[in-house]
Design a protein around this motif. Structure first.
Motif, mmCIF file in Angstrom:
data_model
loop_
_atom_site.group_PDB
_atom_site.id
_atom_site.type_symbol
_atom_site.label_atom_id
_atom_site.label_comp_id
_atom_site.label_asym_id
_atom_site.label_seq_id
_atom_site.Cartn_x
_atom_site.Cartn_y
_atom_site.Cartn_z
ATOM 1 N N GLN A 45 0.822 -1.203 0.000
ATOM 2 C CA GLN A 45 0.000 0.000 0.000
ATOM 3 C C GLN A 45 0.858 1.255 0.000
ATOM 4 O O GLN A 45 0.536 2.254 -0.645
ATOM 5 C CB GLN A 45 -0.936 0.023 1.203
ATOM 6 C CG GLN A 45 -1.887 1.224 1.199
ATOM 7 C CD GLN A 45 -2.780 1.274 2.429
ATOM 8 O OE1 GLN A 45 -2.750 0.398 3.272
ATOM 9 N NE2 GLN A 45 -3.578 2.326 2.526
ATOM 10 N N SER A 46 1.968 1.221 0.726
ATOM 11 C CA SER A 46 2.849 2.384 0.765
ATOM 12 C C SER A 46 3.408 2.701 -0.617
ATOM 13 O O SER A 46 3.518 3.865 -1.007
ATOM 14 C CB SER A 46 3.989 2.156 1.764
ATOM 15 O OG SER A 46 4.936 1.237 1.271
ATOM 16 N N THR A 47 3.745 1.666 -1.368
ATOM 17 C CA THR A 47 4.300 1.864 -2.718
ATOM 18 C C THR A 47 3.289 2.519 -3.641
ATOM 19 O O THR A 47 3.591 3.477 -4.351
ATOM 20 C CB THR A 47 4.761 0.523 -3.304
ATOM 21 O OG1 THR A 47 5.753 -0.049 -2.454
ATOM 22 C CG2 THR A 47 5.349 0.719 -4.692
ATOM 23 N N GLY A 48 2.060 2.015 -3.642
ATOM 24 C CA GLY A 48 1.032 2.565 -4.509
ATOM 25 C C GLY A 48 0.605 3.962 -4.104
ATOM 26 O O GLY A 48 0.402 4.845 -4.956
ATOM 27 N N THR A 49 0.473 4.194 -2.808
ATOM 28 C CA THR A 49 0.073 5.514 -2.316
ATOM 29 C C THR A 49 1.133 6.558 -2.646
ATOM 30 O O THR A 49 0.827 7.663 -3.110
ATOM 31 C CB THR A 49 -0.162 5.473 -0.795
ATOM 32 O OG1 THR A 49 -1.135 4.479 -0.497
ATOM 33 C CG2 THR A 49 -0.645 6.818 -0.280
ATOM 34 N N LEU A 50 2.377 6.214 -2.430
ATOM 35 C CA LEU A 50 3.471 7.140 -2.708
ATOM 36 C C LEU A 50 3.591 7.427 -4.196
ATOM 37 O O LEU A 50 3.900 8.552 -4.604
ATOM 38 C CB LEU A 50 4.777 6.571 -2.166
ATOM 39 C CG LEU A 50 6.020 7.446 -2.308
ATOM 40 C CD1 LEU A 50 5.816 8.800 -1.638
ATOM 41 C CD2 LEU A 50 7.233 6.742 -1.713
ATOM 42 N N LEU A 51 3.337 6.426 -5.040
ATOM 43 C CA LEU A 51 3.464 6.614 -6.486
ATOM 44 C C LEU A 51 2.598 7.772 -6.971
ATOM 45 O O LEU A 51 3.036 8.613 -7.764
ATOM 46 C CB LEU A 51 3.083 5.326 -7.219
ATOM 47 C CG LEU A 51 3.012 5.430 -8.750
ATOM 48 C CD1 LEU A 51 4.350 5.846 -9.330
ATOM 49 C CD2 LEU A 51 2.555 4.101 -9.350
ATOM 50 N N LEU A 52 1.365 7.847 -6.505
ATOM 51 C CA LEU A 52 0.455 8.902 -6.968
ATOM 52 C C LEU A 52 0.910 10.283 -6.492
ATOM 53 O O LEU A 52 0.772 11.270 -7.215
ATOM 54 C CB LEU A 52 -0.958 8.599 -6.496
ATOM 55 C CG LEU A 52 -1.534 7.281 -7.057
ATOM 56 C CD1 LEU A 52 -2.914 7.021 -6.505
ATOM 57 C CD2 LEU A 52 -1.566 7.313 -8.580
ATOM 58 N N LEU A 53 1.476 10.357 -5.288
ATOM 59 C CA LEU A 53 2.016 11.636 -4.825
ATOM 60 C C LEU A 53 3.245 12.040 -5.646
ATOM 61 O O LEU A 53 3.450 13.226 -5.946
ATOM 62 C CB LEU A 53 2.387 11.547 -3.345
ATOM 63 C CG LEU A 53 1.228 11.363 -2.362
ATOM 64 C CD1 LEU A 53 1.765 11.280 -0.936
ATOM 65 C CD2 LEU A 53 0.214 12.494 -2.485
ATOM 66 N N LEU A 54 4.042 11.062 -6.011
ATOM 67 C CA LEU A 54 5.212 11.341 -6.843
ATOM 68 C C LEU A 54 4.800 11.908 -8.199
ATOM 69 O O LEU A 54 5.452 12.812 -8.734
ATOM 70 C CB LEU A 54 6.036 10.063 -7.041
ATOM 71 C CG LEU A 54 6.767 9.544 -5.806
ATOM 72 C CD1 LEU A 54 7.323 8.148 -6.071
ATOM 73 C CD2 LEU A 54 7.880 10.485 -5.386
ATOM 74 N N ILE A 55 3.715 11.384 -8.750
ATOM 75 C CA ILE A 55 3.243 11.872 -10.052
ATOM 76 C C ILE A 55 2.801 13.330 -9.942
ATOM 77 O O ILE A 55 3.076 14.145 -10.832
ATOM 78 C CB ILE A 55 2.108 10.977 -10.576
ATOM 79 C CG1 ILE A 55 2.674 9.601 -10.963
ATOM 80 C CG2 ILE A 55 1.410 11.621 -11.770
ATOM 81 C CD1 ILE A 55 1.618 8.579 -11.322
ATOM 82 N N VAL A 56 2.120 13.673 -8.851
ATOM 83 C CA VAL A 56 1.730 15.074 -8.636
ATOM 84 C C VAL A 56 2.973 15.966 -8.579
ATOM 85 O O VAL A 56 3.036 17.023 -9.222
ATOM 86 C CB VAL A 56 0.912 15.222 -7.336
ATOM 87 C CG1 VAL A 56 0.685 16.698 -7.017
ATOM 88 C CG2 VAL A 56 -0.418 14.493 -7.459
ATOM 89 N N ALA A 57 3.975 15.526 -7.825
ATOM 90 C CA ALA A 57 5.217 16.306 -7.729
ATOM 91 C C ALA A 57 5.933 16.375 -9.074
ATOM 92 O O ALA A 57 6.542 17.402 -9.413
ATOM 93 C CB ALA A 57 6.127 15.689 -6.668
ATOM 94 N N ASP A 58 5.866 15.287 -9.854
ATOM 95 C CA ASP A 58 6.475 15.293 -11.186
ATOM 96 C C ASP A 58 5.886 16.392 -12.065
ATOM 97 O O ASP A 58 6.604 17.040 -12.833
ATOM 98 C CB ASP A 58 6.244 13.933 -11.881
ATOM 99 C CG ASP A 58 7.064 12.809 -11.278
ATOM 100 O OD1 ASP A 58 8.144 13.094 -10.731
ATOM 101 O OD2 ASP A 58 6.616 11.652 -11.358
ATOM 102 N N LEU A 59 4.581 16.599 -11.978
ATOM 103 C CA LEU A 59 3.922 17.621 -12.789
ATOM 104 C C LEU A 59 4.476 19.010 -12.465
ATOM 105 O O LEU A 59 4.713 19.823 -13.369
ATOM 106 C CB LEU A 59 2.412 17.581 -12.559
ATOM 107 C CG LEU A 59 1.709 16.283 -12.982
ATOM 108 C CD1 LEU A 59 0.221 16.350 -12.647
ATOM 109 C CD2 LEU A 59 1.894 16.032 -14.478
ATOM 110 N N PHE A 60 4.690 19.282 -11.185
ATOM 111 C CA PHE A 60 5.267 20.568 -10.796
ATOM 112 C C PHE A 60 6.708 20.683 -11.285
ATOM 113 O O PHE A 60 7.122 21.747 -11.763
ATOM 114 C CB PHE A 60 5.203 20.732 -9.274
ATOM 115 C CG PHE A 60 3.879 21.210 -8.776
ATOM 116 C CD1 PHE A 60 3.624 22.558 -8.614
ATOM 117 C CD2 PHE A 60 2.872 20.306 -8.478
ATOM 118 C CE1 PHE A 60 2.394 23.013 -8.163
ATOM 119 C CE2 PHE A 60 1.633 20.743 -8.020
ATOM 120 C CZ PHE A 60 1.390 22.099 -7.864
#
Length: 246
Positions: A45-60
């Motif tokens: 769960q930690s891997t999947g949850t973190l992945l989506l936050l990383l994508i948000v940060a990638d956009l910035f």
């Protein structure tokens, strides 16, 4: 929404800030976020949850540094990264969490050692010749580690550091690299069941902190000295590798 203690929420909040900061200011620090998420949530769960936050940060990060990317370096890495991601999918389907973390930790320490030796003897990642082997090696390891633990930041930081990119080119190339790779990982992550509804609920709460971290990282990047930047990348890479080993 998962039931978490106040301490767990505090750890996730700090991790979310670090996610944004690592994408726009201090690459390599993201491994600390990986550690905090893994300490609070079940590993998958930690891997999947973190992945989506990383994508948000990638956009910035892409929005801030989109003009600074070295596309020649990215294209050179692409085939090996795809191979690494697919290998990571297979590995993640069969290996247990402890073995995965320790394997990545060993890889990171080896990458650090090789990179420091190359810098000590004046070698840099060039555009052709034997350094295509370096692109294939780092690309495969980066794809593998990002798929199994969102831990490719230190691996790719060592590659971009060895290439001697200036701060903005480093950040721009890394921004596009992770934006593309993390989006590529989403279908595999859904298929493996590591992106969950409770994880999405956590992301909705933590996204504002990612944004704050990204803006703070940009402020730092505009002011940081090149040598300090490189040393911070190495320090955070070592910390992340040691954590994964222990």
């Amino acid at each position: 929404m998962p039931e978490l203690t106040w301490f767990a929420w505090a750890a996730l909040a700090v991790a979310a800030l670090i996610v944004g900061l690592s994408k726009t200011g201090i690459p390599g620090a993201g491994t600390i976020a990986v550690a905090l998420f893994a300490a609070v949530l079940p590993a998958r769960q930690s891997t999947g949850t973190l992945l989506l936050l990383l994508i948000v940060a990638d956009l910035f990060a892409v929005a801030m540094y989109r003009r600074h990317a070295n596309w020649k370096a990215l294209l050179r890495l692409a085939p090996a990264v795809v191979v690494g991601v697919l290998a990571g999918v297979v590995f993640l389907a069969f290996a247990d969490d402890a073995w995965v973390k320790r394997t990545i930790g060993v890889i990171l320490l080896l990458v650090i050692a090789v990179t420091m030796l190359r810098r000590r003897f004046g070698a840099a990642v060039a555009d052709d010749g034997p350094h295509r082997v370096a692109a294939a090696t780092y690309g495969t390891l980066g794809g593998f580690t990002t798929m199994v633990a969102n831990a490719a930041g230190p691996v790719m930081s060592m590659y971009f550091l060895a290439a001697r990119f200036p701060v903005k080119e480093f950040l721009g190339t890394a921004a596009w690299f992770f934006a593309i790779v993390n989006l590529f990982k989403v279908p595999f992550s859904i298929g493996l069941g590591i992106i969950t509804v409770p994880g999405l609920a956590l992301d909705a709460v933590l996204v504002p902190l990612v944004v704050v971290g990204a803006l703070l990282g940009r402020w730092i990047a505009d002011r940081i000295d090149q040598r300090v930047f490189e040393r911070l990348v190495i320090v955070f890479t070592v910390v992340g590798a040691v954590y994964l080993l222990l």
